[in-house]
Scaffold this motif. Structure first.
Motif, short mmCIF file in Angstrom:
data_model
loop_
_atom_site.label_atom_id
_atom_site.label_comp_id
_atom_site.label_asym_id
_atom_site.label_seq_id
_atom_site.Cartn_x
_atom_site.Cartn_y
_atom_site.Cartn_z
N LEU A 115 -26.40 96.34 -27.74
CA LEU A 115 -27.69 95.92 -27.19
C LEU A 115 -28.69 95.62 -28.30
N SER A 150 -42.42 89.98 -38.20
CA SER A 150 -42.14 89.48 -39.55
C SER A 150 -41.19 88.30 -39.49
N GLN A 191 -42.16 95.45 -35.32
CA GLN A 191 -42.74 94.89 -36.55
C GLN A 191 -41.78 93.89 -37.19
N ASP A 192 -40.48 94.20 -37.14
CA ASP A 192 -39.50 93.28 -37.71
C ASP A 192 -39.48 91.95 -36.95
N ARG A 193 -39.68 92.04 -35.63
CA ARG A 193 -39.68 90.81 -34.85
C ARG A 193 -40.84 89.91 -35.25
N SER A 215 -34.05 84.28 -27.62
CA SER A 215 -34.98 84.91 -28.56
C SER A 215 -34.26 85.40 -29.81
N GLY A 240 -40.74 100.01 -35.42
CA GLY A 240 -40.24 99.24 -36.56
C GLY A 240 -39.55 97.95 -36.13
N MET A 241 -38.79 98.02 -35.05
CA MET A 241 -38.11 96.81 -34.58
C MET A 241 -39.11 95.77 -34.08
N VAL A 282 -37.31 92.53 -22.99
CA VAL A 282 -37.59 91.39 -22.12
C VAL A 282 -36.31 91.07 -21.37
N ILE A 332 -35.04 90.31 -25.71
CA ILE A 332 -35.54 91.10 -26.84
C ILE A 332 -35.29 92.56 -26.47
N TYR A 333 -34.80 93.34 -27.42
CA TYR A 333 -34.45 94.74 -27.13
C TYR A 333 -34.83 95.57 -28.35
N ALA A 334 -35.84 96.41 -28.20
CA ALA A 334 -36.30 97.19 -29.34
C ALA A 334 -36.45 98.65 -28.93
N ASP A 335 -35.97 99.56 -29.77
CA ASP A 335 -36.16 100.98 -29.46
C ASP A 335 -36.93 101.71 -30.54
N SER A 336 -37.78 100.95 -31.24
CA SER A 336 -38.69 101.60 -32.20
C SER A 336 -39.82 100.63 -32.51
N LEU A 387 -36.11 94.76 -43.59
CA LEU A 387 -36.35 95.18 -42.21
C LEU A 387 -36.94 96.59 -42.21
N ARG A 388 -37.93 96.81 -41.36
CA ARG A 388 -38.48 98.16 -41.22
C ARG A 388 -37.47 99.08 -40.55
N ASP A 389 -36.76 98.52 -39.60
CA ASP A 389 -35.77 99.33 -38.88
C ASP A 389 -34.42 98.62 -38.88
N PHE A 440 -32.69 86.19 -33.33
CA PHE A 440 -33.13 85.99 -34.71
C PHE A 440 -32.33 84.90 -35.41
N PHE A 473 -34.59 88.31 -44.98
CA PHE A 473 -34.64 89.77 -45.07
C PHE A 473 -33.64 90.32 -46.08
N ASN A 511 -30.22 91.31 -30.31
CA ASN A 511 -31.45 90.65 -30.78
C ASN A 511 -31.15 89.43 -31.65
#
Lengths: 413, 156
Positions: free
Chosen positions: A344, B68, B64-66, A353, B61-62, B40, B55-59, A274-276, A355, A224, A348
């Motif tokens: 938090l 990718s 989609q990034d996962r 899980s 976009g996150m 999760v 796994i922790y996403a608040d959008s 990264l999108r976000d 990255f 990325f 990730n």
């Protein structure tokens, strides 16, 4: 006619640049490790003080494969003892954690105080004058094994060895300083996860210490184009070889350099981003520009700081070819909601899980399967030479060799 | 209970599961709203209100990034999931939103054929009506076991 079986184990040459694979396979090795490492003169991470803050709080865990109970006594001190009833050997505590005035074995109701001292034997005098224990039976002769306890910055360590050096001496000044750097104020638990790894415990502990693999196996940051050029780093190996710290930090000089600016330009233009990117938003909360610090304490503890993502990992063998990896994600008690949110989201990166860590869950299994018929062969540990000293670069296996140096010394191999 | 809502959630969930199981992961974020929340976690963390997730996403976009990252960056052995879903337990329903929980079993089949019951648990969902379709505003995947075997790469 007799057939002489080939010896199971190849000779292990002197030094730490070649490691025989039978060390990862043999059940006898694990038995010896339990005796000489886990029950030897080592400090084993068992829990956080934050997990047992109140009188009567207890937590069950393991030292190697030995089940233990860690308690908070009314005297404020922490105690630990084997989770094994002195009577018939059953587990005394069955829960992961709890609060109790005393602990009673469910089998025959023998009870223990929070220091692990046997206090009650059901029907010791018999029933209506019949049965009961003989007069010669003395409760004080029957206790589960008790462990010594030492704490550092809220981390609780236990040892079964009466002659183990003090924790600070065991770790050395530099490792102590790096623990204090991260855990400089009261921590709180924000999540706990367990990961079962299909490999010998040493393969995971080596992986933690192996700074050589990081950018090769984990390509999230490079894929990325998250710029890492501005990083300088190094490896600290404790004098004993047993513990290590790998770190990287922002190098302000590098950041101003032409190479950095050129790389920044290139990555800014590249579409694969990264999108976000808010996942990586962070602050320099320790005020020293250190963005990553991975610290290992022999035989099975890791403290990691990846930007604002802080976690401890406990590595426990489960037989010779399986390992339990216990993750505790941390924040600080005084975290603002925004700060906690950053932790938090950055989390990730780590865990089963993660990255930049999911590969570590699998790669030990790749080795374990790869070496199935190669017990007498050796791995190669020559990156960066044969030494076990600290360095200001990370293309080295010095901290892995340090582990083996300590391992050989404890094991007498 | 509205039968139509029940059916709509069922349809939504089996489509969601098929998206993952058929390895069309690029479409997976489209089951969520832009400002979604996906996590999760495990039952212990959920009950103790410990906020961290595997796994922790608040959008969106996150999410989609996962995907990718799974496609381009992360290294894991070839594997597939098969989701078996329970019926939704609808807890609250308004004109625009629904709160529901649905149980799942997920088997994981590895390259070479090793097949395990990988995860069981429940989805704790907040669904939003978007015209005739539903979208997830929030999905907390609460696994029954604290333990994950080897790694959790593909989302649940």
């Amino acid at each position: 006619m007799s057939i002489k079986p080939r010896s199971l184990a190849s000779e292990w040459p002197e030094g730490v640049t070649s490691i025989p694979y039978w060390l990862y396979q043999d059940a006898g090795v694990l038995k010896l490790e339990q005796e000489r490492i886990y029950q030897g003169a080592t400090w084993n991470y068992v829990c956080l003080e934050a997990e047992i803050p109140n009188t009567g709080d207890y937590r069950t865990t393991h030292v190697g494969e030995m089940p233990i109970i860690v308690t908070r006594h009314s005297d404020g001190e922490i105690y630990a003892f084997e989770n094994r009833c002195a009577h018939r050997g059953a587990l005394i505590a069955l829960e992961d954690s709890g609060n109790a005035k005393e602990l009673t074995c469910v089998y025959h109701a023998w009870s223990y105080d929070l220091t692990g001292t046997l206090k009650g034997v059901a029907f010791q005098r018999g029933v209506r004058g019949k049965g009961g224990m003989p007069e010669s039976f003395r409760k004080e002769d029957h206790n589960p094994r008790k462990l010594r306890i030492a704490t550092l910055c809220g981390l609780v360590f236990a040892s079964l060895d009466d002659d183990v050096p003090p924790l600070e001496d065991y770790l050395g000044d530099e490792v102590v300083r790096c623990v204090e750097r991260v855990l400089y104020k009261p921590a709180k638990v924000i999540g706990q996860f367990k990961q079962m790894l299909p490999n010998n415990w040493k393969l995971y502990f080596e992986n933690v210490k192996d700074s050589y693999h990081a950018s090769l196996l984990h390509v999230f940051f490079t894929t990325f184009r998250i710029n890492r050029l501005s990083q300088k780093g190094g490896v600290i190996v404790s004098d004993s070889g047993a513990h290590h710290v790998s770190y990287s930090a922002i190098d302000p000089k590098e950041q101003e350099s032409a190479e950095y600016q050129a790389e920044k330009l290139r990555s800014d233009k590249d579409g694969f981003r990264l999108r976000d990117p808010s996942m990586l938003d962070g602050v320099d909360e320790f005020g020293d520009g250190v963005t990553l610090q991975i610290l290992s304490i022999f035989p099975g503890f890791v403290l990691q700081q990846i930007q604002n993502c802080i976690a401890v990992r406990q590595i426990l063998p489960q037989g010779s070819q399986s390992t339990e990896l216990n993750w505790t994600y941390l924040g600080f008690e005084d975290d603002t909601p925004q700060m906690e949110k950053m932790r938090l989201k950055q989390a990730n990166l780590i865990g089963a899980s993660g990255f930049v860590s999911m590969e570590d869950g699998a790669v030990g299994g790749f080795v374990q399967r790869g070496i199935r018929c190669a017990g007498d062969e050796f791995s190669v540990l020559q990156m960066g030479g044969a030494g076990i000293s600290s360095s200001d670069y990370r293309a080295t296996e010095s901290s892995v060799r340090g582990f083996w140096h300590a391992y050989r010394s404890y094991m007498g191999l | 209970m509205s039968t139509t809502t029940f059916e709509a959630i069922n349809k939504f969930n089996v489509t969601y599961a098929a998206c993952i199981d058929e390895d069309t992961l690029e479409a997976w974020p489209e089951f969520f709203t832009n400002d979604c929340f996906y996590k999760v976690t495990t039952i212990e963390n959920h009950q103790k209100k410990l906020p961290a997730g595997l796994i922790y996403a608040d959008s969106k976009g996150m999410l989609q990034d996962r995907i990718s990252s799974l496609r381009e960056a992360n290294i894991y052995e070839r594997q597939r999931y098969r989701h078996i879903l329970g019926m939704p337990l609808i807890e609250e329903e308004t004109d625009t939103a629904i709160r529901a929980e649905t149980a799942f079993l997920v088997s994981r089949v590895m390259r070479g054929g090793k097949m395990d019951l990988f995860a069981t648990g429940k989805y704790v969902d907040e669904l939003q009506r978007d015209g005739d379709r539903l979208l997830l505003r929030k999905r907390v995947v609460v696994c029954d076991s604290i333990s994950i075997d080897t790694l959790l790469a593909i989302p649940l």
